[in-house]
Design a protein around this motif. Structure first.
Motif, PDB file in Angstrom:
ATOM      1  N   ASN A 239       0.820  -1.208   0.000  1.00  8.73           N
ATOM      2  CA  ASN A 239       0.000   0.000   0.000  1.00  8.73           C
ATOM      3  C   ASN A 239       0.856   1.262   0.000  1.00  8.73           C
ATOM      4  OD1 ASN A 239       1.006  -0.230   2.561  1.00  8.73           O
ATOM      5  ND2 ASN A 239      -0.973  -0.534   3.563  1.00  8.73           N
ATOM      6  N   VAL A 240       2.130   1.119  -0.348  1.00  9.26           N
ATOM      7  CA  VAL A 240       3.039   2.257  -0.454  1.00  9.26           C
ATOM      8  C   VAL A 240       2.879   2.905  -1.827  1.00  9.26           C
ATOM      9  CG1 VAL A 240       5.472   2.933  -0.571  1.00  9.26           C
ATOM     10  CG2 VAL A 240       4.698   1.326   1.182  1.00  9.26           C
ATOM     11  N   VAL A 241       2.769   4.220  -1.859  1.00  9.91           N
ATOM     12  CA  VAL A 241       2.674   4.951  -3.125  1.00  9.91           C
ATOM     13  C   VAL A 241       3.519   6.216  -3.021  1.00  9.91           C
ATOM     14  CG1 VAL A 241       0.378   4.102  -3.740  1.00  9.91           C
ATOM     15  CG2 VAL A 241       0.598   6.194  -2.391  1.00  9.91           C
ATOM     16  N   PHE A 242       3.911   6.734  -4.187  1.00  7.48           N
ATOM     17  CA  PHE A 242       4.581   8.028  -4.270  1.00  7.48           C
ATOM     18  C   PHE A 242       3.551   9.076  -4.694  1.00  7.48           C
ATOM     19  CE2 PHE A 242       7.821   4.875  -4.686  1.00  7.48           C
ATOM     20  CZ  PHE A 242       8.966   5.430  -4.109  1.00  7.48           C
ATOM     21  N   LYS A 243       3.902  10.339  -4.512  1.00  7.62           N
ATOM     22  CA  LYS A 243       2.973  11.414  -4.881  1.00  7.62           C
ATOM     23  C   LYS A 243       2.719  11.405  -6.381  1.00  7.62           C
ATOM     24  CE  LYS A 243       2.346  16.426  -4.616  1.00  7.62           C
ATOM     25  NZ  LYS A 243       2.942  17.713  -4.183  1.00  7.62           N
ATOM     26  N   ASP A 244       3.783  11.307  -7.170  1.00  7.62           N
ATOM     27  CA  ASP A 244       3.692  11.247  -8.621  1.00  7.62           C
ATOM     28  C   ASP A 244       5.042  10.765  -9.146  1.00  7.62           C
ATOM     29  OD1 ASP A 244       5.354  13.497  -8.319  1.00  7.62           O
ATOM     30  OD2 ASP A 244       3.673  14.885  -8.584  1.00  7.62           O
ATOM     31  N   ASN A 245       5.185  10.701 -10.470  1.00  8.31           N
ATOM     32  CA  ASN A 245       6.441  10.233 -11.049  1.00  8.31           C
ATOM     33  C   ASN A 245       7.600  11.176 -10.760  1.00  8.31           C
ATOM     34  OD1 ASN A 245       5.728   7.747 -12.184  1.00  8.31           O
ATOM     35  ND2 ASN A 245       4.896   8.697 -14.033  1.00  8.31           N
ATOM     36  N   LYS A 246       7.311  12.470 -10.615  1.00  3.45           N
ATOM     37  CA  LYS A 246       8.363  13.423 -10.267  1.00  3.45           C
ATOM     38  C   LYS A 246       8.919  13.119  -8.879  1.00  3.45           C
ATOM     39  CE  LYS A 246       9.263  18.385  -9.722  1.00  3.45           C
ATOM     40  NZ  LYS A 246       8.667  19.751  -9.764  1.00  3.45           N
ATOM     41  N   HIS A 247       8.013  12.795  -7.949  1.00  5.10           N
ATOM     42  CA  HIS A 247       8.434  12.425  -6.592  1.00  5.10           C
ATOM     43  C   HIS A 247       9.305  11.166  -6.632  1.00  5.10           C
ATOM     44  CE1 HIS A 247       7.123  11.023  -2.310  1.00  5.10           C
ATOM     45  NE2 HIS A 247       8.348  11.533  -2.300  1.00  5.10           N
ATOM     46  N   LEU A 248       8.884  10.184  -7.423  1.00  2.00           N
ATOM     47  CA  LEU A 248       9.671   8.952  -7.557  1.00  2.00           C
ATOM     48  C   LEU A 248      11.051   9.249  -8.137  1.00  2.00           C
ATOM     49  CD1 LEU A 248      10.127   5.913  -7.587  1.00  2.00           C
ATOM     50  CD2 LEU A 248       8.740   5.775  -9.670  1.00  2.00           C
ATOM     51  N   MET A 249      11.129  10.146  -9.129  1.00  2.00           N
ATOM     52  CA  MET A 249      12.423  10.492  -9.728  1.00  2.00           C
ATOM     53  C   MET A 249      13.336  11.176  -8.719  1.00  2.00           C
ATOM     54  SD  MET A 249      13.211   9.449 -12.676  1.00  2.00           S
ATOM     55  CE  MET A 249      14.678  10.474 -12.710  1.00  2.00           C
ATOM     56  N   GLN A 250      12.775  11.948  -7.806  1.00  2.00           N
ATOM     57  CA  GLN A 250      13.594  12.594  -6.772  1.00  2.00           C
ATOM     58  C   GLN A 250      14.256  11.545  -5.880  1.00  2.00           C
ATOM     59  OE1 GLN A 250      10.713  15.144  -4.891  1.00  2.00           O
ATOM     60  NE2 GLN A 250      11.050  16.847  -6.321  1.00  2.00           N
ATOM     61  N   ILE A 251      13.497  10.515  -5.522  1.00  2.00           N
ATOM     62  CA  ILE A 251      14.063   9.437  -4.701  1.00  2.00           C
ATOM     63  C   ILE A 251      15.112   8.672  -5.494  1.00  2.00           C
ATOM     64  CG2 ILE A 251      13.538   7.341  -3.430  1.00  2.00           C
ATOM     65  CD1 ILE A 251      12.493   9.922  -2.137  1.00  2.00           C
ATOM     66  N   ILE A 252      14.846   8.400  -6.771  1.00  2.00           N
ATOM     67  CA  ILE A 252      15.817   7.691  -7.618  1.00  2.00           C
ATOM     68  C   ILE A 252      17.105   8.495  -7.728  1.00  2.00           C
ATOM     69  CG2 ILE A 252      16.288   7.001  -9.996  1.00  2.00           C
ATOM     70  CD1 ILE A 252      13.369   6.114 -10.208  1.00  2.00           C
ATOM     71  N   ASP A 253      16.994   9.815  -7.945  1.00  2.00           N
ATOM     72  CA  ASP A 253      18.185  10.662  -8.040  1.00  2.00           C
ATOM     73  C   ASP A 253      18.991  10.628  -6.753  1.00  2.00           C
ATOM     74  OD1 ASP A 253      17.732  11.451 -10.644  1.00  2.00           O
ATOM     75  OD2 ASP A 253      16.578  13.229 -10.094  1.00  2.00           O
ATOM     76  N   LYS A 254      18.297  10.594  -5.622  1.00  2.00           N
ATOM     77  CA  LYS A 254      19.003  10.543  -4.340  1.00  2.00           C
ATOM     78  C   LYS A 254      19.792   9.235  -4.211  1.00  2.00           C
ATOM     79  CE  LYS A 254      17.005  11.950  -0.503  1.00  2.00           C
ATOM     80  NZ  LYS A 254      16.185  12.022   0.738  1.00  2.00           N
ATOM     81  N   ILE A 255      19.181   8.139  -4.650  1.00  2.00           N
ATOM     82  CA  ILE A 255      19.843   6.831  -4.545  1.00  2.00           C
ATOM     83  C   ILE A 255      21.078   6.771  -5.442  1.00  2.00           C
ATOM     84  CG2 ILE A 255      19.600   4.368  -5.055  1.00  2.00           C
ATOM     85  CD1 ILE A 255      16.643   4.603  -4.245  1.00  2.00           C
TER      86      ILE A 255
END
Length: 450
Positions: free
Chosen positions: A132-148
């Motif tokens: 049941n985990v979700v991100f706000k949108d694809n931009k939010h997901l890309m921010q996490i990916i960039d951090k990783i």
């Protein structure tokens, strides 16, 4: 942006972390609330101060209290559990990997598969399920990916939409973004436990039997060259870590990987990692170059995370020219398939050798192939321990020393079967004896039901 602050995964955990209660406030309202609190936090505390908080638990507690205050000030009616959870999620955005944090800290989760921002699957005990985990949108997901990826000096963008990376704990990460990923960014994480599995753990889980482990331990100590073969998720890297633990602490080990994830316990270890090309497409350093360079580093052992290309020929030559006791893994379904793949990959380089010569190199370089397999119930088993005995009439001769025979499924869907020795005394028994590691004949009569 706060995503570029110093990263420290899970600096503080609320008792409600990872728990998603029934929400009295709409999802989009909570997402907007978290975004506003996040921005306000950045206004009140500069990035440098936030970065200094990553190792100070007292300051982190104060920051958590400040976030709760900011949430309350927004005037949205929330229960205490919702306020605590939202505050924890904002804290995860600052110091960790946002919505992924509860999954990264869940010991029952072995794989995290993000199929765009709205669908996150996890694997628990060998079974995939939608979380049941979700991100706000694809931009939010890309921010996490960039951090990783930025944390390990990698980059991912439209010019380089594929990336292999790792988390601070060594967990394996793969990223695919548009235009290659049609529906949005795709993130796959193969988690590594905080405590690496040991040989005793593999015995307890039924991955192999004590006689099999005794033979493998002797093979490593006697400096035999070993290839761990298996499919995706079969436990190759875990087994390689276990085997490396049998290497003497007085030997110099050089590890070579595409993305560093091996957890070698010895003190004298030199870790090498490939480098992707830069924005201009230059500066890439491949595994083959690292293997060639490793030979100049006076290694006692070379551990290659996985052979997957032209570096296979260089690895075989290293095994044949005094660097015995080397270890590596390969993707294949059977020991015979592993040999075929090594032949194919050895011919991928610029050096054109006849097939007969390559087979001769493999037969003389590789002593043992250990086949790891993932069963239908999610468990892992060592299904073959196979010795290579030489190349005859353009065919590499092999002897199976230990095998696993699958017999069906138990009442709970668990795979039932039998580990057994074939009764063939391996030719490398002489090398073990010469190294002071006798191989009892009783091991060759071994059989165990699981």
């Amino acid at each position: 942006m706060i995503e570029q602050a110093t990263i420290a995964v899970n600096p503080i955990r609320s008792p409600l972390s990872g728990i998603r209660p029934a929400r009295g406030v709409a999802e989009h309202v909570q997402q907007q609330l978290k975004s506003e609190v996040h921005k306000e936090l950045i206004k009140r505390l500069d990035l440098e101060r936030l970065g200094n908080m990553t190792t100070d638990r007292g300051q982190q507690q104060q920051l958590f209290a400040l976030i709760q205050q900011l949430v309350t000030e927004r005037g949205i009616p929330l229960s205490s559990s919702e306020r605590d959870r939202i505050s924890q999620e904002v804290l995860d955005e600052v110091f960790g990997f946002g919505p992924l944090e509860p999954l990264l800290n869940d010991p029952t989760v072995s794989d995290i598969l993000v199929n765009t921002f709205s669908k996150v699957y996890v694997e628990r005990r060998g079974v995939l399920e939608l979380s049941n985990v979700v991100f706000k949108d694809n931009k939010h997901l890309m921010q996490i990916i960039d951090k990783i990826v930025s944390g390990v000096g990698r980059r991912v963008d439209e010019s380089s939409p594929l990336c292999d990376a790792r988390l601070p704990d060594g967990s394996r990460v793969n990223v695919v973004i548009p235009p290659l990923a049609v529906d949005g960014p795709i993130l796959s994480i193969r988690k590594f436990g905080t405590k690496p599995l040991t040989a005793e753990d593999l015995l307890r889980f039924g991955a192999m039997t004590p006689p099999m482990l005794e033979v493998l331990e002797g093979a490593v100590k006697a400096r035999l060259n070993i290839v761990v073969s298996g499919g995706t998720g079969s436990g190759k890297t875990t087994l390689l870590n276990v085997l490396s633990g049998f290497i003497s602490p007085f030997e110099r080990i050089v590890t070579i990987e595409d993305s560093a994830e091996l957890q070698v316990k010895q003190e004298h270890v030199v870790r090498l990692e490939t480098r992707p090309p830069n924005v201009e497409g230059n500066g890439a350093v491949k595994q083959r170059e690292l293997v060639i360079n490793a030979l100049r580093m006076r290694p006692d052992r070379i551990i290659l995370g996985e052979v997957r290309g032209e570096e296979t020929l260089d690895m075989l030559q290293a095994m044949n020219t005094g660097h015995d006791g080397s270890l590596t893994t390969i993707h294949s379904n059977t020991p015979r398939d592993a040999i075929a793949r090594m032949e194919t990959m050895a011919m991928m380089g610029s050096v054109r050798l006849p097939e007969k010569a390559i087979r001769s190199q493999i037969a003389s370089a590789v002593h043992v192939i250990v086949q790891a397999s993932r069963m239908s119930d999610g468990s892992r088993r060592i299904t073959h321990i196979t010795e290579l005995t030489g190349a005859f009439s353009e065919v590499i001769s092999m002897n199976d020393i230990f095998l696993f025979e699958k017999k069906g499924l138990g009442p709970n869907g668990k795979v039932k079967g039998r580990f057994y020795a074939t009764g063939i005394m391996p030719r490398f028994a002489e090398k073990l004896t010469a190294a002071g590691i006798p191989l009892p004949l009783s091991l060759m009569n071994h059989s165990q039901e699981v």
